[in-house]
Scaffold this motif. Structure first.
Motif, short mmCIF file in Angstrom:
data_model
loop_
_atom_site.label_atom_id
_atom_site.label_comp_id
_atom_site.label_asym_id
_atom_site.label_seq_id
_atom_site.Cartn_x
_atom_site.Cartn_y
_atom_site.Cartn_z
N PRO A 29 0.76 -1.12 0.24
CA PRO A 29 -0.07 0.22 0.11
C PRO A 29 0.81 1.39 -0.11
O PRO A 29 0.57 2.49 -0.11
CB PRO A 29 -0.65 -0.30 1.35
CG PRO A 29 0.15 -0.77 2.29
CD PRO A 29 0.88 -1.89 1.52
N VAL A 94 1.79 -8.97 -0.12
CA VAL A 94 1.92 -8.11 0.87
C VAL A 94 2.97 -8.53 2.08
O VAL A 94 3.64 -7.67 2.80
CB VAL A 94 0.82 -7.44 1.35
CG1 VAL A 94 -0.11 -8.26 2.16
CG2 VAL A 94 0.98 -6.06 1.95
N TRP A 289 -1.57 -2.39 5.22
CA TRP A 289 -2.76 -3.20 4.36
C TRP A 289 -3.91 -3.60 4.89
O TRP A 289 -4.90 -3.58 4.44
CB TRP A 289 -1.90 -4.40 3.90
CG TRP A 289 -2.59 -5.40 2.75
CD1 TRP A 289 -2.71 -5.22 1.63
CD2 TRP A 289 -3.50 -6.34 3.37
NE1 TRP A 289 -3.46 -6.34 1.06
CE2 TRP A 289 -4.29 -6.94 2.13
CE3 TRP A 289 -4.02 -6.98 4.56
CZ2 TRP A 289 -4.94 -8.00 2.04
CZ3 TRP A 289 -5.02 -7.87 4.30
CH2 TRP A 289 -5.34 -8.21 3.39
#
Length: 371
Positions: A29, A94, A289
């Motif tokens: 992100p 992620v 995230w």
């Protein structure tokens, strides 16, 4: 507007985040400065209107490595040597524990990790040279331990395939780790290696929820594609183990039994699991995230993880880093052991290191005789 995953209420209040929406098709992100940077940047809204940043494109650079094998003496790992054809990974998971390694290249562990990739075009040549060294002792070689050796760029560069060709030619055993269905492309080599007990394949599965996988692992193969890859490899005689990795407490841990059952039905003969690890910059990235994709579960996920890590976001100690500590970790281990036993995973066969044939050294690499 946020798009939370699995919106059932958690045990703790939802986390809040002022972070902008993650770029479409990317996992991280944000793009935080690497920990070794001499200076840092802070984004400030000065009131001027500007167009939103475009999603970053993938760039591929050459890694002019002089050696190709990495060695370790970790008691947590079933191998002591590994090979990674790529640095950085376009899968964009992620949670990837390898993200902080990009800081050594001067890049961010965030978006840079999944958009600034390095490939080793001489990997097969360097491997042959390493295996030809006097005194080399053959042990299984793990491929793709840091970043995925079958990530999308491999379709074009074919570096991993060239490495497999060397290993098959020299009868050198290998352990493969991937979450890519592209591994099926190399079925001809893998099936030939399997016939001579030279290969194990490990397929990583984090979740069977396709929507959650798309946000956790935006450019990795979908869960059903990975199950299909397990089936294809198994039917070709390649021993496959499923890695339920990472288990994210409060988000994916409830899927443990279903993942094991699906993998066993697809033909996996071995199984393992590991707990989410958040070293260095990964801690902040993952919390961002969560705040965007699962705000109602963020506090609970981090609270359980801290409990399993002795009050920290990460515990790097051997024997603890893979499975964690405490009652939740013990329960997870018991669930895994019970279900693996119930499903009847027979286990992986031994790899054969006895038939390794070292390549001949080139004349210019040999030491000249005294007389």
């Amino acid at each position: 507007m946020r798009s939370p995953i699995n919106s059932a209420p958690g045990l703790f209040p939802p986390a809040e985040s002022a972070a902008p929406a993650p770029p479409k098709g990317r996992g991280a992100p944000a793009n935080p400065d690497p920990r070794f940077a001499a200076w840092t940047r802070d984004a400030v809204d000065d009131g001027w209107q500007r167009a939103p940043d475009a999603a970053p494109a993938t760039e591929v650079f050459v890694d002019s490595a002089k050696t190709i094998l990495s060695r370790n003496d970790s008691p947590d790992l079933p191998f002591d040597r590994s090979l990674n054809p790529y640095r950085g990974c376009e899968h964009g998971c992620v949670y990837c524990y390898a993200r902080p390694s990009h800081a050594f290249l001067g890049h961010s562990p965030g978006l840079d990790f999944e958009t600034k990739l390095y490939h080793k075009p001489e990997a097969a040549k360097l491997l042959r040279r390493e295996l030809a060294k006097p005194g080399y002792a053959c042990r299984p070689l793990a491929i793709g331990t840091n970043t995925d050796a079958w990530q999308p760029v491999e379709r074009r560069l074919r570096i991993t395939r060239a490495v497999l060709q060397v290993l098959l030619e020299l009868k050198h055993p290998a352990l493969l780790i991937t979450k890519s269905a592209l591994v099926e492309r190399d079925l001809d080599l893998l099936a030939a290696m399997a016939k001579e007990q030279l290969v194990h394949a490990a397929i990583s599965l984090t979740t069977l929820d396709g929507e959650l996988a798309r946000r956790l692992e935006p450019r990795a193969a979908a869960p059903q594609a990975r199950l299909a890859a397990i089936r294809t490899l198994a039917e070709a005689g390649v021993p496959v183990t499923v890695m339920v990795s990472p288990v994210i407490p409060g988000l994916t841990d409830h899927e443990l039994e279903r993942i094991l059952a699906a993998a066993r039905e697809a033909g996996a003969v071995g199984a393992s699991y590991s707990l989410l690890r958040l070293p260095h910059e990964l801690h902040d990235l993952f919390e961002r995230w969560l705040a965007w994709h699962a705000p109602e579960k963020a506090a609970r996920v981090m609270a359980i993880l801290y409990d399993m890590r002795g009050g920290q976001a990460n515990d790097p100690r051997f024997t603890h880093r893979m499975h964690g500590l405490g009652h939740f970790a013990d329960l997870l281990a018991q669930r895994f052991a019970l279900h693996r036993r119930r499903l009847g995973f027979p286990g992986l066969p031994e790899l054969d290191c006895s038939r390794f044939a070292a390549p001949a050294r080139k004349t210019d690499e040999r030491q000249l005789g005294l007389f």
